[in-house]
Write an enzyme that holds these catalytic residues in place. Structure first.
Site, PDB file in Angstrom:
ATOM      1  N   ARG A 179       6.969   5.715  -5.454  1.00 44.52           N
ATOM      2  CA  ARG A 179       6.167   4.931  -6.395  1.00 44.52           C
ATOM      3  C   ARG A 179       6.638   5.141  -7.829  1.00 44.52           C
ATOM      4  O   ARG A 179       6.269   4.372  -8.714  1.00 44.52           O
ATOM      5  CB  ARG A 179       4.692   5.362  -6.301  1.00 44.52           C
ATOM      6  N   ARG A 183      14.811   6.953 -14.085  1.00 47.16           N
ATOM      7  CA  ARG A 183      15.731   6.046 -14.758  1.00 47.16           C
ATOM      8  C   ARG A 183      16.775   6.791 -15.582  1.00 47.16           C
ATOM      9  O   ARG A 183      16.477   7.808 -16.201  1.00 47.16           O
ATOM     10  CB  ARG A 183      14.951   5.103 -15.672  1.00 47.16           C
ATOM     11  N   ARG A 257      -8.467  11.929  -1.063  1.00 48.41           N
ATOM     12  CA  ARG A 257      -8.709  12.446  -2.407  1.00 48.41           C
ATOM     13  C   ARG A 257      -9.702  11.505  -3.072  1.00 48.41           C
ATOM     14  O   ARG A 257      -9.695  10.296  -2.839  1.00 48.41           O
ATOM     15  CB  ARG A 257      -7.426  12.468  -3.251  1.00 48.41           C
ATOM     16  N   ARG A 288      -5.065  12.810 -16.095  1.00 50.46           N
ATOM     17  CA  ARG A 288      -4.686  11.860 -17.146  1.00 50.46           C
ATOM     18  C   ARG A 288      -5.896  11.455 -17.974  1.00 50.46           C
ATOM     19  O   ARG A 288      -7.037  11.636 -17.551  1.00 50.46           O
ATOM     20  CB  ARG A 288      -3.988  10.630 -16.559  1.00 50.46           C
ATOM     21  N   GLU A 310      -9.582  11.805 -16.171  1.00 52.98           N
ATOM     22  CA  GLU A 310      -9.597  11.641 -14.716  1.00 52.98           C
ATOM     23  C   GLU A 310      -9.348  12.986 -14.033  1.00 52.98           C
ATOM     24  O   GLU A 310      -8.368  13.661 -14.339  1.00 52.98           O
ATOM     25  CB  GLU A 310      -8.502  10.642 -14.326  1.00 52.98           C
ATOM     26  N   TYR A 357      -1.569   3.847   1.261  1.00 49.53           N
ATOM     27  CA  TYR A 357      -1.593   3.869  -0.203  1.00 49.53           C
ATOM     28  C   TYR A 357      -1.190   2.488  -0.717  1.00 49.53           C
ATOM     29  O   TYR A 357      -0.161   2.325  -1.357  1.00 49.53           O
ATOM     30  CB  TYR A 357      -0.570   4.930  -0.627  1.00 49.53           C
ATOM     31  N   ASP A 359      -1.172  -0.752  -3.063  1.00 47.43           N
ATOM     32  CA  ASP A 359      -1.560  -1.290  -4.360  1.00 47.43           C
ATOM     33  C   ASP A 359      -2.253  -2.642  -4.138  1.00 47.43           C
ATOM     34  O   ASP A 359      -2.256  -3.176  -3.021  1.00 47.43           O
ATOM     35  CB  ASP A 359      -0.326  -1.454  -5.251  1.00 47.43           C
TER      36      ASP A 359
HETATM   37  P1  FAD Z   1     -11.434  -1.203  -1.645  1.00 45.82           P
HETATM   38  O1  FAD Z   1     -11.183  -1.783  -2.976  1.00 45.82           O
HETATM   39  O2  FAD Z   1     -11.669   0.263  -1.529  1.00 45.82           O
HETATM   40  O3  FAD Z   1     -12.695  -1.978  -1.045  1.00 45.82           O
HETATM   41  C1  FAD Z   1     -13.339  -1.572   0.148  1.00 45.82           C
HETATM   42  C2  FAD Z   1     -14.817  -1.989   0.007  1.00 45.82           C
HETATM   43  O4  FAD Z   1     -15.463  -1.783   1.270  1.00 45.82           O
HETATM   44  C3  FAD Z   1     -15.568  -1.153  -1.027  1.00 45.82           C
HETATM   45  O5  FAD Z   1     -16.213  -2.010  -1.933  1.00 45.82           O
HETATM   46  C4  FAD Z   1     -16.569  -0.381  -0.181  1.00 45.82           C
HETATM   47  O6  FAD Z   1     -17.795  -0.140  -0.867  1.00 45.82           O
HETATM   48  C5  FAD Z   1     -16.773  -1.314   1.003  1.00 45.82           C
HETATM   49  N1  FAD Z   1     -17.259  -0.627   2.217  1.00 45.82           N
HETATM   50  C6  FAD Z   1     -16.699   0.460   2.806  1.00 45.82           C
HETATM   51  N2  FAD Z   1     -17.434   0.833   3.870  1.00 45.82           N
HETATM   52  C7  FAD Z   1     -18.473  -0.051   3.956  1.00 45.82           C
HETATM   53  C8  FAD Z   1     -19.575  -0.183   4.839  1.00 45.82           C
HETATM   54  N3  FAD Z   1     -19.789   0.665   5.851  1.00 45.82           N
HETATM   55  N4  FAD Z   1     -20.436  -1.199   4.642  1.00 45.82           N
HETATM   56  C9  FAD Z   1     -20.258  -2.060   3.603  1.00 45.82           C
HETATM   57  N5  FAD Z   1     -19.234  -1.977   2.725  1.00 45.82           N
HETATM   58  C10 FAD Z   1     -18.356  -0.978   2.909  1.00 45.82           C
HETATM   59  N6  FAD Z   1      -3.449  -0.855  -7.354  1.00 45.82           N
HETATM   60  C11 FAD Z   1      -2.617  -1.514  -8.190  1.00 45.82           C
HETATM   61  O7  FAD Z   1      -2.045  -2.540  -7.804  1.00 45.82           O
HETATM   62  N7  FAD Z   1      -2.412  -1.092  -9.485  1.00 45.82           N
HETATM   63  C12 FAD Z   1      -3.022   0.012  -9.978  1.00 45.82           C
HETATM   64  O8  FAD Z   1      -2.823   0.368 -11.143  1.00 45.82           O
HETATM   65  C13 FAD Z   1      -3.885   0.740  -9.112  1.00 45.82           C
HETATM   66  N8  FAD Z   1      -4.507   1.837  -9.553  1.00 45.82           N
HETATM   67  C14 FAD Z   1      -5.337   2.510  -8.722  1.00 45.82           C
HETATM   68  C15 FAD Z   1      -5.991   3.624  -9.209  1.00 45.82           C
HETATM   69  C16 FAD Z   1      -6.866   4.314  -8.390  1.00 45.82           C
HETATM   70  C17 FAD Z   1      -7.564   5.504  -8.943  1.00 45.82           C
HETATM   71  C18 FAD Z   1      -7.063   3.905  -7.038  1.00 45.82           C
HETATM   72  C19 FAD Z   1      -7.984   4.668  -6.125  1.00 45.82           C
HETATM   73  C20 FAD Z   1      -6.427   2.792  -6.555  1.00 45.82           C
HETATM   74  C21 FAD Z   1      -5.562   2.080  -7.374  1.00 45.82           C
HETATM   75  N9  FAD Z   1      -4.929   0.928  -6.932  1.00 45.82           N
HETATM   76  C22 FAD Z   1      -4.081   0.258  -7.773  1.00 45.82           C
HETATM   77  C23 FAD Z   1      -5.135   0.431  -5.544  1.00 45.82           C
HETATM   78  C24 FAD Z   1      -6.287  -0.568  -5.396  1.00 45.82           C
HETATM   79  O9  FAD Z   1      -7.493   0.044  -5.788  1.00 45.82           O
HETATM   80  C25 FAD Z   1      -6.340  -0.996  -3.927  1.00 45.82           C
HETATM   81  O10 FAD Z   1      -5.133  -1.611  -3.544  1.00 45.82           O
HETATM   82  C26 FAD Z   1      -7.469  -1.966  -3.606  1.00 45.82           C
HETATM   83  O11 FAD Z   1      -8.695  -1.555  -4.161  1.00 45.82           O
HETATM   84  C27 FAD Z   1      -7.611  -2.041  -2.107  1.00 45.82           C
HETATM   85  O12 FAD Z   1      -8.572  -3.003  -1.786  1.00 45.82           O
HETATM   86  P2  FAD Z   1      -9.385  -2.858  -0.428  1.00 45.82           P
HETATM   87  O13 FAD Z   1     -10.227  -4.083  -0.324  1.00 45.82           O
HETATM   88  O14 FAD Z   1      -8.488  -2.528   0.691  1.00 45.82           O
HETATM   89  O15 FAD Z   1     -10.290  -1.540  -0.607  1.00 45.82           O
HETATM   90  N1  UDP Z   2       3.510  11.884 -10.445  1.00 45.96           N
HETATM   91  C1  UDP Z   2       3.873  13.058 -11.086  1.00 45.96           C
HETATM   92  N2  UDP Z   2       3.800  13.121 -12.452  1.00 45.96           N
HETATM   93  C2  UDP Z   2       3.358  12.080 -13.199  1.00 45.96           C
HETATM   94  C3  UDP Z   2       2.994  10.890 -12.542  1.00 45.96           C
HETATM   95  C4  UDP Z   2       3.058  10.829 -11.153  1.00 45.96           C
HETATM   96  O1  UDP Z   2       4.237  14.024 -10.439  1.00 45.96           O
HETATM   97  O2  UDP Z   2       3.298  12.203 -14.432  1.00 45.96           O
HETATM   98  C5  UDP Z   2       3.602  11.840  -8.955  1.00 45.96           C
HETATM   99  C6  UDP Z   2       2.290  12.310  -8.301  1.00 45.96           C
HETATM  100  O3  UDP Z   2       2.614  13.010  -7.117  1.00 45.96           O
HETATM  101  C7  UDP Z   2       1.596  10.999  -7.995  1.00 45.96           C
HETATM  102  C8  UDP Z   2       2.777  10.095  -7.617  1.00 45.96           C
HETATM  103  O4  UDP Z   2       3.837  10.516  -8.500  1.00 45.96           O
HETATM  104  O5  UDP Z   2       0.664  11.130  -6.932  1.00 45.96           O
HETATM  105  C9  UDP Z   2       2.529   8.622  -7.752  1.00 45.96           C
HETATM  106  O6  UDP Z   2       2.112   8.348  -9.096  1.00 45.96           O
HETATM  107  P1  UDP Z   2       1.262   7.062  -9.471  1.00 45.96           P
HETATM  108  O7  UDP Z   2       1.147   7.004 -10.949  1.00 45.96           O
HETATM  109  O8  UDP Z   2       1.822   5.890  -8.755  1.00 45.96           O
HETATM  110  O9  UDP Z   2      -0.159   7.410  -8.859  1.00 45.96           O
HETATM  111  P2  UDP Z   2      -1.518   6.546  -8.905  1.00 45.96           P
HETATM  112  O10 UDP Z   2      -1.492   5.668 -10.124  1.00 45.96           O
HETATM  113  O11 UDP Z   2      -1.557   5.798  -7.628  1.00 45.96           O
HETATM  114  O12 UDP Z   2      -2.546   7.610  -8.999  1.00 45.96           O
END
Ligand code: FAD
Ligand code: UDP
Length: 381
Positions: A179, A183, A257, A288, A310, A357, A359
């Site tokens: 991920r 560079r 996590r 972060r 966070e 994992y 996105d």
């Molecule tokens: P979710 O968004 O988790 O939706 C699942 C839904 O199901 C939730 O609303 C939950 O409440 C509901 N649910 C679960 N169980 C039940 C139940 N029993 N009954 C009713 N409802 C239920 N992606 C990016 O592209 N760019 C980013 O910068 C990025 N940053 C992220 C940062 C974090 C901290 C995290 C955790 C994820 C990040 N992602 C990012 C990933 C992104 O959040 C996911 O790809 C996306 O949310 C997945 O969608 P989903 O519908 O699969 O799951």
């Molecule tokens: N990572 C790291 N140092 C950084 C940023 C990321 O070691 O400053 C590693 C870490 O293991 C992380 C992974 O790279 O879980 C992926 O980073 P990303 O920013 O994609 O994580 P997310 O935004 O999904 O939390």
């Protein structure tokens, strides 16, 4: 409630569930029910406005939309325009700020040298030679050291990764590192993707539009497991919650996590000069600090700013965020996937359903594929 009038039941209103519901309603013109246990739609991609500052922030952590998948990019444009935000991340190590992902500026600043791009390979080769591996990298740590050498790994990757996953990086799979670009030039982009941006009107509006078709009924504050018995098994079910929960944890619990956030309002327009500042050292308890005003450079925000620290920890079953793809969990999820493949009329997918994992763009692509490959035929009849 009469569930039998729906052509499909969707559990979860994140990107996975919302795309499926939208496709069934708009393309197949069939009624669909979305069940969401939270008090809002949008899953983990949800955003809201901070009442103190008027700044939009992403409730479950900063979400940058990025993709090279043209089909996904065209699809999402039905619901939003994007601003010109370009994601760059910095990291603080021993009180100094470095570019992240590691690029030529990071390397030059860290080693106090002035390498040209064509000199980087030879330079890093000498660093890497200090750790000889007899075989291709087998885990996260070996992969990182084989790419950048131990000193850069120890400074920028090891501490952050331990905080994020609370595991020795030797126990983590190497794909997590894919991920993160490494560079040998001054490119500062966090992503390899062709397109990126933040939805101009926020993520919330995307979900409102996706689910606005009158053929879609959304039930908030409703846990699927409380009503499961009332739903006829003849209706196709798309479940995007945790896969182990669907099977009542019969093989054991998958680990996730989770994150918690600490928000603060500051009396300055700009606190850290960028949207995300990572903290590389394990002695700093948070991974972060987000400053969401920078996500919308096109908006006029006031004189105060919002920052959000966070913290990462093991989920206790309340708020699963990141699947932990170590060996133990990967073999457990295999068992659950085998069970899922035996089900008729039930599709378990999404970040929690696939325990992957994903996105946002990958989640959307997976949902579009399920709709096209399986649901069109099943729901049209
Ligand atoms: P979710 O968004 O988790 O939706 C699942 C839904 O199901 C939730 O609303 C939950 O409440 C509901 N649910 C679960 N169980 C039940 C139940 N029993 N009954 C009713 N409802 C239920 N992606 C990016 O592209 N760019 C980013 O910068 C990025 N940053 C992220 C940062 C974090 C901290 C995290 C955790 C994820 C990040 N992602 C990012 C990933 C992104 O959040 C996911 O790809 C996306 O949310 C997945 O969608 P989903 O519908 O699969 O799951
Ligand atoms: N990572 C790291 N140092 C950084 C940023 C990321 O070691 O400053 C590693 C870490 O293991 C992380 C992974 O790279 O879980 C992926 O980073 P990303 O920013 O994609 O994580 P997310 O935004 O999904 O939390």
């Amino acid at each position: 409630m009469d569930y039998s009038k729906y052509s499909a039941i969707i559990v979860g209103s994140g990107f996975f569930g919302s795309v499926i519901a939208e496709r069934i309603a708009s393309e197949l013109k069939k009624p669909v029910l979305v069940i969401e246990k939270r008090n809002h739609i949008g899953g983990n991609s949800y955003s809201e406005i901070d009442p103190m500052t008027g700044i939009e922030f992403h409730t479950y952590g900063t979400h940058i939309f990025h993709t090279s998948n043209e089909k996904v990019w065209n699809y999402i444009h039905k619901f939003t325009e994007f601003n010109s935000y370009f994601h760059q991340v910095l990291t603080t190590y021993k009180g100094k700020v470095f570019q992240m992902p590691i690029n030529l500026e990071t390397i030059n600043q860290f080693y106090n040298v002035n390498l040209k791009p064509y000199e980087v390979d030879d330079f890093l080769a000498k660093e890497k030679a200090k750790d000889k591996f007899d075989q291709p990298p087998r885990n996260f740590e070996e992969k990182a050291i084989s790419l950048i050498g131990r000193p850069l790994y120890e400074a920028f990757i090891r501490g952050y990764t331990m905080k994020q996953w609370n595991k020795d990086p030797k126990e983590l799979p190497e794909f997590i590192l894919n991920r993160l670009p490494i560079r040998k030039n001054y490119n500062e982009s966090y992503y390899f993707s062709k397109w990126q941006g933040i939805p101009k009107d926020g993520y919330g509006k995307i979900f409102e539009k996706m689910l606005s078709n009158p053929l879609i009924t959304t039930l908030l504050n409703t846990n699927f497991f409380d009503i499961q018995e009332k739903i006829p098994s003849s209706i196709p079910l798309v479940y995007s919650g945790p896969i182990d929960q669907y099977f009542n944890y019969k093989f054991g619990r998958l680990e996730y996590r989770t994150l918690h956030f600490e928000a603060e309002v500051h009396p300055y327009e700009d606190y850290q000069g960028t949207s995300v500042m990572n903290y590389a050292e394990s002695s700093v308890p948070y991974t972060r600090i987000h400053e969401p005003r920078h996500l919308h450079p096109e908006r006029e925000y006031g004189k105060k700013t919002l920052t959000i620290k966070e913290f990462s920890s093991l989920d206790d079953g309340t708020n699963p965020y990141y699947p932990i793809n170590d060996e133990k969990n990967s073999s457990l999820v295999k068992k659950y996937r085998e069970e899922a493949s035996k089900l008729n009329n039930v599709f378990i997918s999404g970040r929690l359903g696939d325990y992957k994992y994903f996105d946002m763009h990958e989640t959307i692509a997976a949902a579009l594929a399920l709709f096209e490959d399986k649901l069109i035929a099943l729901v049209s009849v």
